[in-house]
Design a protein around this motif. Structure first.
Motif, PDB file in Angstrom:
ATOM      1  N   ARG A  59       0.846  -1.213   0.000  1.00  0.00           N
ATOM      2  CA  ARG A  59       0.000   0.000   0.000  1.00  0.00           C
ATOM      3  C   ARG A  59       0.874   1.253   0.000  1.00  0.00           C
ATOM      4  O   ARG A  59       0.605   2.204  -0.731  1.00  0.00           O
ATOM      5  CB  ARG A  59      -0.906   0.010   1.242  1.00  0.00           C
ATOM      6  CG  ARG A  59      -1.982  -1.043   1.219  1.00  0.00           C
ATOM      7  CD  ARG A  59      -2.628  -1.214   2.563  1.00  0.00           C
ATOM      8  NE  ARG A  59      -1.685  -1.732   3.562  1.00  0.00           N
ATOM      9  CZ  ARG A  59      -1.996  -1.987   4.823  1.00  0.00           C
ATOM     10  NH1 ARG A  59      -3.210  -1.753   5.263  1.00  0.00           N
ATOM     11  NH2 ARG A  59      -1.092  -2.466   5.660  1.00  0.00           N
ATOM     12  N   TRP A  83       2.283   1.727  -3.483  1.00  0.00           N
ATOM     13  CA  TRP A  83       1.330   2.322  -4.443  1.00  0.00           C
ATOM     14  C   TRP A  83       1.171   3.817  -4.166  1.00  0.00           C
ATOM     15  O   TRP A  83       1.106   4.624  -5.087  1.00  0.00           O
ATOM     16  CB  TRP A  83      -0.030   1.622  -4.349  1.00  0.00           C
ATOM     17  CG  TRP A  83      -0.111   0.347  -5.133  1.00  0.00           C
ATOM     18  CD1 TRP A  83      -0.171  -0.912  -4.624  1.00  0.00           C
ATOM     19  CD2 TRP A  83      -0.129   0.187  -6.561  1.00  0.00           C
ATOM     20  NE1 TRP A  83      -0.215  -1.834  -5.630  1.00  0.00           N
ATOM     21  CE2 TRP A  83      -0.207  -1.204  -6.831  1.00  0.00           C
ATOM     22  CE3 TRP A  83      -0.090   1.069  -7.638  1.00  0.00           C
ATOM     23  CZ2 TRP A  83      -0.244  -1.727  -8.115  1.00  0.00           C
ATOM     24  CZ3 TRP A  83      -0.133   0.548  -8.930  1.00  0.00           C
ATOM     25  CH2 TRP A  83      -0.208  -0.824  -9.162  1.00  0.00           C
ATOM     26  N   THR A 132      -4.173  -5.455  -0.743  1.00  0.00           N
ATOM     27  CA  THR A 132      -3.596  -4.120  -0.951  1.00  0.00           C
ATOM     28  C   THR A 132      -4.670  -3.133  -1.384  1.00  0.00           C
ATOM     29  O   THR A 132      -4.801  -2.044  -0.809  1.00  0.00           O
ATOM     30  CB  THR A 132      -2.497  -4.184  -2.035  1.00  0.00           C
ATOM     31  OG1 THR A 132      -1.538  -5.148  -1.639  1.00  0.00           O
ATOM     32  CG2 THR A 132      -1.837  -2.837  -2.227  1.00  0.00           C
ATOM     33  N   GLY A 136      -7.029  -2.394   1.270  1.00  0.00           N
ATOM     34  CA  GLY A 136      -6.386  -1.482   2.233  1.00  0.00           C
ATOM     35  C   GLY A 136      -6.322  -0.049   1.726  1.00  0.00           C
ATOM     36  O   GLY A 136      -6.237   0.895   2.516  1.00  0.00           O
ATOM     37  N   LEU A 137      -6.353   0.114   0.395  1.00  0.00           N
ATOM     38  CA  LEU A 137      -6.310   1.473  -0.171  1.00  0.00           C
ATOM     39  C   LEU A 137      -7.717   2.065  -0.318  1.00  0.00           C
ATOM     40  O   LEU A 137      -7.884   3.138  -0.905  1.00  0.00           O
ATOM     41  CB  LEU A 137      -5.605   1.448  -1.535  1.00  0.00           C
ATOM     42  CG  LEU A 137      -4.085   1.230  -1.469  1.00  0.00           C
ATOM     43  CD1 LEU A 137      -3.516   0.980  -2.865  1.00  0.00           C
ATOM     44  CD2 LEU A 137      -3.372   2.420  -0.840  1.00  0.00           C
ATOM     45  N   TYR A 172       1.429  -2.242   8.545  1.00  0.00           N
ATOM     46  CA  TYR A 172       2.368  -1.123   8.355  1.00  0.00           C
ATOM     47  C   TYR A 172       3.495  -1.181   9.387  1.00  0.00           C
ATOM     48  O   TYR A 172       3.263  -1.549  10.543  1.00  0.00           O
ATOM     49  CB  TYR A 172       1.646   0.214   8.521  1.00  0.00           C
ATOM     50  CG  TYR A 172       0.842   0.654   7.320  1.00  0.00           C
ATOM     51  CD1 TYR A 172       1.438   0.802   6.063  1.00  0.00           C
ATOM     52  CD2 TYR A 172      -0.516   0.965   7.442  1.00  0.00           C
ATOM     53  CE1 TYR A 172       0.696   1.229   4.971  1.00  0.00           C
ATOM     54  CE2 TYR A 172      -1.263   1.393   6.346  1.00  0.00           C
ATOM     55  CZ  TYR A 172      -0.646   1.520   5.115  1.00  0.00           C
ATOM     56  OH  TYR A 172      -1.367   1.941   4.040  1.00  0.00           O
TER      57      TYR A 172
END
Lengths: 279, 185
Positions: free
Chosen positions: A7, A10, A142, A145-146, A238
């Motif tokens: 994440r 990106w 991912t 999560g975004l 994270y």
């Protein structure tokens, strides 16, 4: 690179794209280009892995920079002001056929092509790395999560899982059709016939995939897909370095907005020393 | 076949699977043809696979069509090592979304009216989708409008409508047989 959360990667990649495209000023583009080289270096990819991608990107860069900017001048039309200092004959004649070519390459266009190389090269360095260094199994988690909805994020993950199956079906269908006399490589016929010749391959692969997908949908329904909040096989977490990268990305984006739109430093200009090289 | 109104914006389990199948098909078929670059045209290649998002849009609605084109183009580019070009991915998504807006009007996939609507959707979808993607080149690579039109838009638009106009009716007629056999739509 593998330790960085996808994440965060990106977010950095998009922040880079948005920031770099605010500038035609070579100084800033040079900084972005160096940043992209450093980022690419951390990917630790081998030339053997990426050479196919670089071949395709070099075709694109050649078409955009050499053909569109240097030869025809079209690529520079939106940024470089008309006129400028001509360094190549305005007109020249091709011997034997006597064709008159209006070329008129200017110093400004040449400098602009360098700026284009840094800007597009930098973006290519950042985004080329993604397929070679990011685990495709983590794509669903991912994108979820975004901020993407579960259904859409899962579609992405499911699509990646279907690729090997469909590639195998395509290969089996191609072999089966060839055994029946199908010749995809046949060069005879115009463009329309060539496209229509794809149909014996396209139709069975597509229809079989649709028929087979009913079973997948039924299996998902039986497992109550979409009835509750989804969990992911590869959960993401994270770390401090991910927060640092996201913070840097935010800083880069805000700094670029301030420099390009408030301080007005983003515009294209040709440095004096470069002009003097052709004086 | 009894006429019934379809909900084109539904995105349940079947649509998730169809969108994934569409994206994977577009990626696999797009990958196979991605190396056929149009000479002198920036970022544009000939892909008969463009018919996949158009067909999935027509058959399963605009969301499935959009995801097939958008995700499929991302995956095809990633497989070919092209990297990630957001605006071209978006353009490909729109190319599937617009035919999807016609999905509610089509019940019998082999009827002449349906085939004509399909062909119309190919032209509109390619026009808007490739228009959006081509205009992005003004922003990303600094090209002027002439270059955008002649080097990006026209090559991609013409290539896509030729592929779509020829292959979409073939897929629609084949799908009509599948629908008739399975009894589902």
């Amino acid at each position: 690179m593998d330790k960085i959360d996808p994440r965060a990667r990106w977010i950095f990649s998009f922040a880079f794209l948005l920031s770099a495209t605010m500038f035609w000023n070579a100084t800033f583009l040079f900084i972005f280009f160096i940043l992209a080289i450093i980022w690419y270096y951390f990917g630790k990819t081998k030339w053997k892995e990426t050479r196919h991608g670089w071949f395709l990107i070099s075709i694109m860069l050649f078409s955009m920079i050499v053909i569109n900017t240097i030869i025809t001048g079209g690529g520079a039309g939106g940024v470089v002001p008309p006129g400028g200092h001509v360094i190549w004959p305005q007109k020249f004649t091709i011997p034997l056929v006597n064709w008159e070519i209006n070329f008129g390459l200017t110093v400004e266009r040449l400098w602009f092509s360098l700026c284009q190389l840094m800007r597009l090269g930098g973006i290519s360095l950042i985004f080329l790395l993604i397929p070679y260094t990011m685990d495709s199994r983590a794509y669903g988690a991912t994108f979820h999560g975004l901020g993407m909805p579960d259904n859409v994020a899962y579609t992405m993950e499911l699509a990646i899982r279907f690729i090997p199956t469909l590639a195998r079906d395509l290969s089996v269908t191609l072999d089966a059709q060839k055994a029946r006399g199908y010749e995809i490589e046949k060069v005879k016929g115009g463009i329309f016939k060539k496209i229509a010749r794809i149909a014996p391959l396209l139709v069975p692969v597509t229809m079989n995939a649709i028929i087979g997908s009913e079973d997948v949908a039924n299996a998902m329904d039986l497992r109550c897909f979409g009835q509750a909040k989804r969990t992911w096989i590869y959960p993401l977490e994270y770390h401090w370095w991910d927060y640092a990268l996201i913070g840097f990305s935010a800083l880069m984006l805000v700094g670029s907005i301030v420099a390009a739109h408030i301080l007005d430093l983003g515009g294209f200009w040709t440095p004096e020393w470069f002009m003097n090289l052709f004086a | 076949m009894a006429e019934k109104k379809k909900s084109i914006w539904k995105f349940g389990t079947r649509e998730v699977v169809f969108a994934a199948i569409g994206a994977a098909l577009y990626a696999v078929l797009g990958y196979a043809t991605n190396v056929l670059q149009l000479p002198g045209a920036g970022n544009v290649s000939i892909r008969p696979a463009v018919v996949i998002p158009m067909f999935f849009g027509i058959a399963f609605g605009p969301i499935v069509g959009f995801i097939s084109g958008f995700v499929g183009n991302i995956l095809a580019d990633l497989l070919s090592g092209w990297g990630f070009w957001f605006w071209w991915d978006l353009g490909n998504g729109i190319m599937g979304l617009i035919p999807g807006l016609f999905a509610g009007m089509i019940v019998d996939y082999k009827a002449v009216k349906s085939l004509l609507l399909g062909e119309l959707s190919v032209i509109l979808g390619s026009g808007v989708g490739m228009g959006v993607a081509s205009l992005s080149e003004m922003w990303v690579s600094g090209a002027d409008m002439n270059t955008v039109i002649f080097a990006n838009f026209i090559p991609s638009f013409v290539s896509n409508i030729v592929n779509g106009l020829i292959l979409l009716p073939i897929l629609m007629v084949a799908y009509a047989a599948v629908v008739q056999r399975s009894g589902r739509n």
